[in-house]
Write a protein that holds these residues in place. Structure first.
Motif, PDB file in Angstrom:
ATOM      1  N   TRP A  25     -33.185 105.032  71.336  1.00 35.62           N
ATOM      2  CA  TRP A  25     -34.185 106.093  71.349  1.00 35.62           C
ATOM      3  C   TRP A  25     -33.519 107.468  71.373  1.00 35.62           C
ATOM      4  CZ3 TRP A  25     -39.562 105.756  71.257  1.00 35.62           C
ATOM      5  CH2 TRP A  25     -40.246 106.947  71.502  1.00 35.62           C
ATOM      6  N   LEU A  26     -32.441 107.592  72.177  1.00 31.03           N
ATOM      7  CA  LEU A  26     -31.770 108.883  72.329  1.00 31.03           C
ATOM      8  C   LEU A  26     -30.823 109.200  71.175  1.00 31.03           C
ATOM      9  CD1 LEU A  26     -30.997 108.704  76.153  1.00 31.03           C
ATOM     10  CD2 LEU A  26     -32.733 110.108  75.033  1.00 31.03           C
ATOM     11  N   LEU A  27     -30.226 108.161  70.579  1.00 33.11           N
ATOM     12  CA  LEU A  27     -29.234 108.387  69.524  1.00 33.11           C
ATOM     13  C   LEU A  27     -29.841 108.370  68.123  1.00 33.11           C
ATOM     14  CD1 LEU A  27     -26.270 106.194  70.836  1.00 33.11           C
ATOM     15  CD2 LEU A  27     -26.432 108.690  70.850  1.00 33.11           C
ATOM     16  N   VAL A  28     -30.855 107.564  67.936  1.00 32.37           N
ATOM     17  CA  VAL A  28     -31.461 107.424  66.608  1.00 32.37           C
ATOM     18  C   VAL A  28     -32.805 108.139  66.535  1.00 32.37           C
ATOM     19  CG1 VAL A  28     -32.324 105.793  64.889  1.00 32.37           C
ATOM     20  CG2 VAL A  28     -30.263 105.245  66.204  1.00 32.37           C
ATOM     21  N   GLY A  29     -33.647 107.888  67.534  1.00 28.91           N
ATOM     22  CA  GLY A  29     -34.965 108.493  67.537  1.00 28.91           C
ATOM     23  C   GLY A  29     -35.943 107.702  66.682  1.00 28.91           C
ATOM     24  N   PRO A  30     -37.202 107.661  67.067  1.00 30.88           N
ATOM     25  CA  PRO A  30     -38.187 106.856  66.321  1.00 30.88           C
ATOM     26  C   PRO A  30     -38.390 107.318  64.886  1.00 30.88           C
ATOM     27  CG  PRO A  30     -39.252 108.268  67.963  1.00 30.88           C
ATOM     28  CD  PRO A  30     -37.789 108.341  68.235  1.00 30.88           C
ATOM     29  N   ASP A  31     -38.170 108.608  64.619  1.00 32.30           N
ATOM     30  CA  ASP A  31     -38.402 109.127  63.268  1.00 32.30           C
ATOM     31  C   ASP A  31     -37.332 108.684  62.273  1.00 32.30           C
ATOM     32  OD1 ASP A  31     -40.625 110.432  64.226  1.00 32.30           O
ATOM     33  OD2 ASP A  31     -39.561 112.316  64.613  1.00 32.30           O
ATOM     34  N   ASN A  32     -36.189 108.223  62.766  1.00 33.34           N
ATOM     35  CA  ASN A  32     -35.068 107.878  61.883  1.00 33.34           C
ATOM     36  C   ASN A  32     -34.889 106.376  61.698  1.00 33.34           C
ATOM     37  OD1 ASN A  32     -34.190 110.612  61.463  1.00 33.34           O
ATOM     38  ND2 ASN A  32     -33.314 110.580  63.525  1.00 33.34           N
ATOM     39  N   ILE A  33     -35.742 105.568  62.337  1.00 34.42           N
ATOM     40  CA  ILE A  33     -35.564 104.118  62.278  1.00 34.42           C
ATOM     41  C   ILE A  33     -35.688 103.601  60.842  1.00 34.42           C
ATOM     42  CG2 ILE A  33     -36.563 101.910  62.959  1.00 34.42           C
ATOM     43  CD1 ILE A  33     -37.250 103.146  65.641  1.00 34.42           C
ATOM     44  N   ALA A  34     -36.681 104.098  60.112  1.00 35.13           N
ATOM     45  CA  ALA A  34     -36.917 103.603  58.746  1.00 35.13           C
ATOM     46  C   ALA A  34     -35.767 103.928  57.809  1.00 35.13           C
ATOM     47  CB  ALA A  34     -38.222 104.189  58.202  1.00 35.13           C
ATOM     48  N   ALA A  35     -34.984 104.954  58.118  1.00 32.27           N
ATOM     49  CA  ALA A  35     -33.907 105.387  57.225  1.00 32.27           C
ATOM     50  C   ALA A  35     -32.530 104.945  57.704  1.00 32.27           C
ATOM     51  CB  ALA A  35     -33.944 106.914  57.076  1.00 32.27           C
ATOM     52  N   LEU A  36     -32.473 103.980  58.614  1.00 31.30           N
ATOM     53  CA  LEU A  36     -31.180 103.562  59.151  1.00 31.30           C
ATOM     54  C   LEU A  36     -30.229 103.074  58.061  1.00 31.30           C
ATOM     55  CD1 LEU A  36     -31.956 101.692  62.506  1.00 31.30           C
ATOM     56  CD2 LEU A  36     -30.673 103.812  62.183  1.00 31.30           C
ATOM     57  N   GLY A  37     -30.764 102.363  57.072  1.00 30.28           N
ATOM     58  CA  GLY A  37     -29.910 101.810  56.031  1.00 30.28           C
ATOM     59  C   GLY A  37     -29.295 102.844  55.116  1.00 30.28           C
ATOM     60  N   ALA A  38     -29.705 104.101  55.232  1.00 35.34           N
ATOM     61  CA  ALA A  38     -29.208 105.142  54.340  1.00 35.34           C
ATOM     62  C   ALA A  38     -27.930 105.800  54.848  1.00 35.34           C
ATOM     63  CB  ALA A  38     -30.281 106.214  54.137  1.00 35.34           C
ATOM     64  N   THR A  39     -27.520 105.528  56.085  1.00 34.91           N
ATOM     65  CA  THR A  39     -26.323 106.141  56.648  1.00 34.91           C
ATOM     66  C   THR A  39     -25.343 105.063  57.108  1.00 34.91           C
ATOM     67  OG1 THR A  39     -27.216 106.208  58.908  1.00 34.91           O
ATOM     68  CG2 THR A  39     -27.690 108.098  57.461  1.00 34.91           C
ATOM     69  N   LEU A  40     -24.071 105.421  57.184  1.00 30.44           N
ATOM     70  CA  LEU A  40     -23.063 104.481  57.674  1.00 30.44           C
ATOM     71  C   LEU A  40     -23.358 104.111  59.123  1.00 30.44           C
ATOM     72  CD1 LEU A  40     -20.419 102.917  57.409  1.00 30.44           C
ATOM     73  CD2 LEU A  40     -19.189 105.029  57.999  1.00 30.44           C
ATOM     74  N   TYR A  41     -23.720 105.092  59.934  1.00 32.32           N
ATOM     75  CA  TYR A  41     -24.051 104.815  61.333  1.00 32.32           C
ATOM     76  C   TYR A  41     -25.183 103.791  61.413  1.00 32.32           C
ATOM     77  CZ  TYR A  41     -25.128 105.649  66.253  1.00 32.32           C
ATOM     78  OH  TYR A  41     -25.334 105.482  67.601  1.00 32.32           O
ATOM     79  N   GLY A  42     -26.210 103.990  60.617  1.00 30.96           N
ATOM     80  CA  GLY A  42     -27.350 103.088  60.629  1.00 30.96           C
ATOM     81  C   GLY A  42     -26.988 101.685  60.191  1.00 30.96           C
ATOM     82  N   ARG A  43     -26.172 101.570  59.153  1.00 33.93           N
ATOM     83  CA  ARG A  43     -25.786 100.241  58.658  1.00 33.93           C
ATOM     84  C   ARG A  43     -24.934  99.498  59.690  1.00 33.93           C
ATOM     85  NH1 ARG A  43     -25.419 103.307  53.831  1.00 33.93           N
ATOM     86  NH2 ARG A  43     -23.169 103.627  54.087  1.00 33.93           N
ATOM     87  N   LEU A  44     -24.038 100.214  60.344  1.00 38.07           N
ATOM     88  CA  LEU A  44     -23.231  99.581  61.389  1.00 38.07           C
ATOM     89  C   LEU A  44     -24.098  99.163  62.568  1.00 38.07           C
ATOM     90  CD1 LEU A  44     -20.068 101.898  61.459  1.00 38.07           C
ATOM     91  CD2 LEU A  44     -20.306  99.660  60.384  1.00 38.07           C
TER      92      LEU A  44
END
Length: 307
Positions: free
Chosen positions: A217-236
């Motif tokens: 919640w603090l590092l990603v935030g609910p608004d960024n969950i859908a776009a996780l696959g678009a960044t290296l951080y999200g994919r990891l």
């Protein structure tokens, strides 16, 4: 800018070594009886080696962090940069506390590592050293009340992960013993240790899930969950979550199927098949947690998507 592989490697090693040191000492306390520790596990060399290696890795991590801070090569060590880093109230204080705690753990393990009181001292000291890693990651990025919540969640996450890591090491040492050294007593204590970890594991998993949600919640935030696959951080992060789900499945398999089968096989004096299945499952679980620790080490060097 490319990945800082030396720092990632040292962070990964610190997570594994300090987590294993804490988890193994804790597992020896709740999973084994006092009279069993000497014959079941070679505790002293494992604990001494873990504490000493933790001290060496902490020194390397400090030199790498100082070099990164000043933009200079890590060797020769910039003593002025190291001194500046150690004077900082967050990272510097945490590093000094880690070194002091590991020194206590090493000395205690060197002289005696089988008595309950000594194991408790080692467990507390190694737990403190593991908790200090929170100050070198994203857990220390916030300020105020949110900062304290984030730091506390990160510390609990580290401690729970360490408890799981060290317990897997202890269980593997028990079930991977050569056949000529396995007798009825060892089989009985191995089953009891597996059963006791099943209870502790429930608390560990609950802690990991709750603190993981807070950190996400603090590092990603609910608004960024859908776009996780678009960044290296999200994919990891998604890879880490997938491996964690796999670990939960393996842990459930161990607790609800393989451990009861192991108990039945002991009663029937035919433990080889059940023991082999446990070895494979615990080995796969250990492979998952090693990969997760590597991903965490990498994630700690990347910028999270949340503002």
């Amino acid at each position: 800018m490319g990945a800082d592989w030396p720092m990632i490697g040292v962070r990964f090693a610190l997570y594994g070594v300090l987590g294993g040191l804490f988890g193994l000492s804790a597992f020896s306390l709740y999973g084994l009886r006092a009279g069993e520790r000497a014959s079941a596990l070679a505790l002293r060399p494992w604990l001494v080696a873990g504490a000493v290696l933790g001290l060496l890795l902490s020194a390397v991590a400090l030199a790498l962090l100082a070099a990164a801070m000043m933009g200079t090569p890590p060797w020769p060590v910039d003593r002025d940069a190291v001194g500046m880093l150690l004077d900082q109230p967050g990272i510097g204080t945490a590093w000094k506390l880690r070194v002091a705690a590991l020194a206590v753990a090493a000395l205690t393990a060197l002289f005696t590592a089988r008595r309950g009181l000594c194991l408790l001292v080692i467990g507390l000291a190694s737990g403190v050293s593991l908790a200090t890693l929170a100050w070198t990651g994203h857990g220390a990025m916030n300020e105020g009340t949110v900062g304290w919540v984030h730091l506390a969640a990160d510390i609990l996450h580290l401690v729970a992960a360490g408890a799981w890591t060290g317990a897997l090491l202890g269980l593997l040492l028990l079930v991977a013993r050569p056949a000529h050294r396995v007798d009825a007593t060892h089989l009985a204590l191995s089953h009891r240790a597996l059963h006791r970890f099943g209870t502790v594991g429930t608390i560990v998993v609950a802690t990991l899930v709750v603190t993981g949600i807070i950190n996400a919640w603090l590092l990603v935030g609910p608004d960024n969950i859908a776009a996780l696959g678009a960044t290296l951080y999200g994919r990891l992060l998604l890879a880490k979550l997938a491996l964690f789900a796999l670990m939960l499945g393996l842990a459930a398999l161990n607790r609800f199927r393989l451990t009861p089968q192991f108990e039945a096989s002991i009663a029937a004096s035919d433990h080889h098949g059940a023991l082999g299945a446990l070895r494979r499952s615990l080995g796969a679980e250990t492979g998952c947690i090693i990969t997760i620790l590597a991903l965490i080490a990498w994630l700690g060097t990347l910028e999270p998507p949340a503002p």
